[in-house]
Design a protein around this motif. Structure first.
Motif, PDB file in Angstrom:
ATOM      1  N   GLN A 155     102.851 -34.523  65.415  1.00 35.72           N
ATOM      2  CA  GLN A 155     101.764 -34.164  64.497  1.00 35.72           C
ATOM      3  C   GLN A 155     100.441 -33.956  65.232  1.00 35.72           C
ATOM      4  N   CYS A 156     100.308 -34.608  66.381  1.00 35.92           N
ATOM      5  CA  CYS A 156      99.090 -34.449  67.174  1.00 35.92           C
ATOM      6  C   CYS A 156      99.085 -33.140  67.961  1.00 35.92           C
ATOM      7  N   LYS A 157     100.148 -32.371  67.815  1.00 42.47           N
ATOM      8  CA  LYS A 157     100.257 -31.029  68.404  1.00 42.47           C
ATOM      9  C   LYS A 157     100.103 -31.048  69.929  1.00 42.47           C
ATOM     10  N   VAL A 158     100.941 -31.857  70.547  1.00 43.19           N
ATOM     11  CA  VAL A 158     100.918 -31.930  72.010  1.00 43.19           C
ATOM     12  C   VAL A 158     101.408 -30.612  72.603  1.00 43.19           C
ATOM     13  N   ASP A 159     100.914 -30.311  73.780  1.00 40.15           N
ATOM     14  CA  ASP A 159     101.312 -29.091  74.485  1.00 40.15           C
ATOM     15  C   ASP A 159     102.419 -29.353  75.504  1.00 40.15           C
ATOM     16  N   VAL A 160     102.364 -30.521  76.149  1.00 42.17           N
ATOM     17  CA  VAL A 160     103.305 -30.840  77.222  1.00 42.17           C
ATOM     18  C   VAL A 160     103.801 -32.275  77.072  1.00 42.17           C
ATOM     19  N   ILE A 161     105.122 -32.439  77.128  1.00 44.39           N
ATOM     20  CA  ILE A 161     105.757 -33.756  77.146  1.00 44.39           C
ATOM     21  C   ILE A 161     106.547 -33.836  78.436  1.00 44.39           C
ATOM     22  N   SER A 162     106.292 -34.865  79.216  1.00 41.10           N
ATOM     23  CA  SER A 162     107.017 -35.042  80.468  1.00 41.10           C
ATOM     24  C   SER A 162     107.452 -36.493  80.551  1.00 41.10           C
TER      25      SER A 162
ATOM     26  N   MET B 136     109.323 -31.232  79.625  1.00 43.23           N
ATOM     27  CA  MET B 136     109.666 -31.204  81.050  1.00 43.23           C
ATOM     28  C   MET B 136     110.539 -32.415  81.401  1.00 43.23           C
ATOM     29  N   PRO B 137     111.856 -32.218  81.511  1.00 45.20           N
ATOM     30  CA  PRO B 137     112.727 -33.307  81.974  1.00 45.20           C
ATOM     31  C   PRO B 137     112.640 -33.410  83.498  1.00 45.20           C
ATOM     32  N   VAL B 138     112.086 -34.485  83.985  1.00 42.86           N
ATOM     33  CA  VAL B 138     111.817 -34.613  85.422  1.00 42.86           C
ATOM     34  C   VAL B 138     112.787 -35.602  86.059  1.00 42.86           C
ATOM     35  N   GLU B 139     112.673 -35.781  87.379  1.00 43.58           N
ATOM     36  CA  GLU B 139     113.663 -36.585  88.104  1.00 43.58           C
ATOM     37  C   GLU B 139     113.264 -38.046  88.239  1.00 43.58           C
ATOM     38  N   SER B 140     112.053 -38.409  87.788  1.00 42.84           N
ATOM     39  CA  SER B 140     111.628 -39.804  87.891  1.00 42.84           C
ATOM     40  C   SER B 140     110.357 -40.006  87.071  1.00 42.84           C
ATOM     41  N   GLU B 141     110.008 -41.259  86.854  1.00 46.04           N
ATOM     42  CA  GLU B 141     108.764 -41.559  86.143  1.00 46.04           C
ATOM     43  C   GLU B 141     107.541 -41.171  86.976  1.00 46.04           C
ATOM     44  N   HIS B 142     107.650 -41.283  88.290  1.00 42.38           N
ATOM     45  CA  HIS B 142     106.557 -40.836  89.154  1.00 42.38           C
ATOM     46  C   HIS B 142     106.272 -39.356  88.907  1.00 42.38           C
ATOM     47  N   ALA B 143     107.334 -38.583  88.814  1.00 43.56           N
ATOM     48  CA  ALA B 143     107.186 -37.148  88.545  1.00 43.56           C
ATOM     49  C   ALA B 143     106.669 -36.905  87.137  1.00 43.56           C
ATOM     50  N   ALA B 144     107.076 -37.747  86.184  1.00 54.16           N
ATOM     51  CA  ALA B 144     106.617 -37.582  84.797  1.00 54.16           C
ATOM     52  C   ALA B 144     105.101 -37.706  84.717  1.00 54.16           C
ATOM     53  N   MET B 145     104.551 -38.731  85.354  1.00 51.96           N
ATOM     54  CA  MET B 145     103.097 -38.883  85.325  1.00 51.96           C
ATOM     55  C   MET B 145     102.422 -37.791  86.140  1.00 51.96           C
ATOM     56  N   SER B 146     103.039 -37.384  87.242  1.00 52.96           N
ATOM     57  CA  SER B 146     102.478 -36.286  88.034  1.00 52.96           C
ATOM     58  C   SER B 146     102.373 -35.016  87.193  1.00 52.96           C
ATOM     59  N   ALA B 147     103.423 -34.734  86.415  1.00 50.02           N
ATOM     60  CA  ALA B 147     103.420 -33.536  85.568  1.00 50.02           C
ATOM     61  C   ALA B 147     102.347 -33.631  84.486  1.00 50.02           C
ATOM     62  N   CYS B 148     102.195 -34.827  83.913  1.00 51.42           N
ATOM     63  CA  CYS B 148     101.157 -35.010  82.898  1.00 51.42           C
ATOM     64  C   CYS B 148      99.767 -34.814  83.502  1.00 51.42           C
ATOM     65  N   ILE B 149      99.570 -35.310  84.707  1.00 53.67           N
ATOM     66  CA  ILE B 149      98.279 -35.134  85.382  1.00 53.67           C
ATOM     67  C   ILE B 149      97.994 -33.645  85.591  1.00 53.67           C
ATOM     68  N   GLY B 150      98.988 -32.922  86.099  1.00 53.25           N
ATOM     69  CA  GLY B 150      98.799 -31.491  86.331  1.00 53.25           C
ATOM     70  C   GLY B 150      98.532 -30.725  85.055  1.00 53.25           C
ATOM     71  N   ALA B 151      99.289 -31.052  84.005  1.00 55.43           N
ATOM     72  CA  ALA B 151      99.113 -30.354  82.727  1.00 55.43           C
ATOM     73  C   ALA B 151      97.771 -30.687  82.092  1.00 55.43           C
ATOM     74  N   ALA B 152      97.415 -31.979  82.078  1.00 59.50           N
ATOM     75  CA  ALA B 152      96.150 -32.388  81.463  1.00 59.50           C
ATOM     76  C   ALA B 152      94.957 -31.787  82.210  1.00 59.50           C
ATOM     77  N   ALA B 153      95.101 -31.630  83.521  1.00 63.33           N
ATOM     78  CA  ALA B 153      94.011 -31.059  84.317  1.00 63.33           C
ATOM     79  C   ALA B 153      93.742 -29.605  83.959  1.00 63.33           C
ATOM     80  N   THR B 154      94.708 -28.928  83.363  1.00 61.78           N
ATOM     81  CA  THR B 154      94.501 -27.544  82.927  1.00 61.78           C
ATOM     82  C   THR B 154      94.004 -27.462  81.486  1.00 61.78           C
TER      83      THR B 154
END
Length: 389
Positions: free
Chosen positions: A19-26, A54-72
């Motif tokens: 409902q919060c209309k997220v753009d990226v889930i990792s 974004m199904p990633v290979e680890s939680e480290h990658a999950a937060m990395s993806a969120c950082i990259g997406a949020a930065a845009t």
């Protein structure tokens, strides 16, 4: 405001995130948070949520993806537990230092070893100094409401927010939960507009090296922003109350008006503790309960107001700080009281580790132990409660 339906708490959280209309889930699956991101994956797959999953290979990658997406400038979400949170650890500090409004749910779980998939707060206590705004839910409705609140706060403060729910105790329980009508959600959470973001048309630098000449100033600025988020957090709860009638505060109380002795706790065990308060009140004992809804930034003034004129306070931690003078919350509480003329006797209990039951009878005993502290010298240590001989 919305329909009240029986839902698993994890499913309701996922639907609130949608409902919060997220753009990226990792995210990466780990018990007991997996149902949250599984359901979000279903919503995306079924076309009910327009987002990048974004199904990633680890939680480290999950937060990395969120950082990259949020930065845009994307609205992001992730969820994790226990060892998964630890694998994210270095990126937690990057997310907060970059001032990125990421929202994460932590389905709280014990840290290994020994291996445990059950609930306590040893995971979230490892990140208490990472610069994340941190809140705790006691039940499913609160968990959902704190999701809405998290996006409102994160995007106004430009800081990441962690919403904590007790693993299994909340995450896998079916409760009557009311999701807000979409119109109310849209009113409460406007579109994300970030002034500074990664954009090829307007280049900026993020993550440049912090030489000694600027690092201290950068940390000072981050800390000032973090402290300033307190007003944003409180105002967002006031706005939520106007929309829904549901009230939240940084420190919440139960039967504290004339209390002589109180316990302090966070999370779902608070509701069991309330039953103990009711039981002892019927016996004429003037007891009360304090609950931290907001853990970071620490709500110092709210806490000092809430303790009233109690003579003794029992602080219940759900994590061990090995070799210290108490559990993480107990240490923080003693530090807070040192800044005040109000100094009840403080006793610190470690209870409910790895999902071990803490019953109404147990809370009655903890109240009795706290009463005993009134006539004793302060004990700057902790008791791990419920150890089997």
């Amino acid at each position: 405001m919305g329909k009240r339906l029986a839902k698993e708490v994890s499913i309701a959280i996922a639907e609130a995130v949608a409902q919060c209309k997220v753009d990226v889930i990792s995210a990466y699956p780990i018990t007991p948070q997996t149902h949250i991101v599984e359901h979000l994956a279903e919503l995306v797959n079924n076309g009910e949520l327009e987002a990048e999953y974004m199904p990633v290979e680890s939680e480290h990658a999950a937060m990395s993806a969120c950082i990259g997406a949020a930065a845009t400038g994307a609205r992001t979400f992730t969820s994790t537990s226990a060892q998964g949170l630890l694998l994210m650890y270095e990126n937690l500090f990057i997310a907060s230092a970059f001032r990125l409004p990421i929202v994460m749910v932590i389905a709280n779980r014990s840290i290994s070893a020994p291996i445990s998939i059950w609930n306590d707060h040893s995971d979230v206590m490892t990140m208490r100094d990472s610069g994340w705004i941190t809140t705790f839910a006691e039940n499913g409705q609160e968990a959902v409401d704190l999701i809405y609140h998290a996006y409102r706060v994160a995007e106004k403060a430009l800081l990441p927010v962690a919403v904590n729910i007790d693993g299994f105790t909340l995450s896998h329980v079916i409760e009557p939960i009311e999701l807000l009508d979409q119109e109310l959600v849209d009113k409460y959470i406007p579109p994300l507009r970030m002034k500074y973001k990664l954009d090829p048309k307007k280049p900026i630098t993020m993550g440049a090296i912090g030489v000694p000449e600027i690092y201290t100033e950068a940390k000072k600025a981050q800390d000032e922003a973090f402290k300033a988020s307190y007003k944003i957090i409180v105002n967002a709860w006031k706005e939520f109350e106007k929309l829904t009638g549901r009230r939240y505060q940084p420190v919440e109380t139960y039967q504290m008006e004339d209390a002589e002795v109180a316990l302090l706790i966070m999370g779902s065990l608070a509701e069991t503790a309330m039953n103990a308060v009711d039981f002892l009140r019927k016996k004429g004992k003037k007891v009360g309960l304090l609950r931290f809804r907001l853990w970071r930034p620490f709500p110092l003034k709210d806490f000092l107001r809430a303790i009233g004129k109690i003579r003794a306070l029992g602080v219940i931690d759900r994590a061990v700080s090995h070799g210290s003078t108490g559990g993480p919350v107990g240490i923080e509480v003693r530090s807070a009281l040192y800044q005040s003329n109000k100094r009840p006797k403080v006793v610190n209990f470690i209870a409910g580790l790895s999902g071990r039951d803490v019953t109404v009878d147990d809370f009655v005993e903890l109240f009795e132990k706290t009463y005993e502290a009134i006539n004793k010298k302060p004990k700057f240590s902790y008791e791990i409660y419920g150890v089997k001989e």
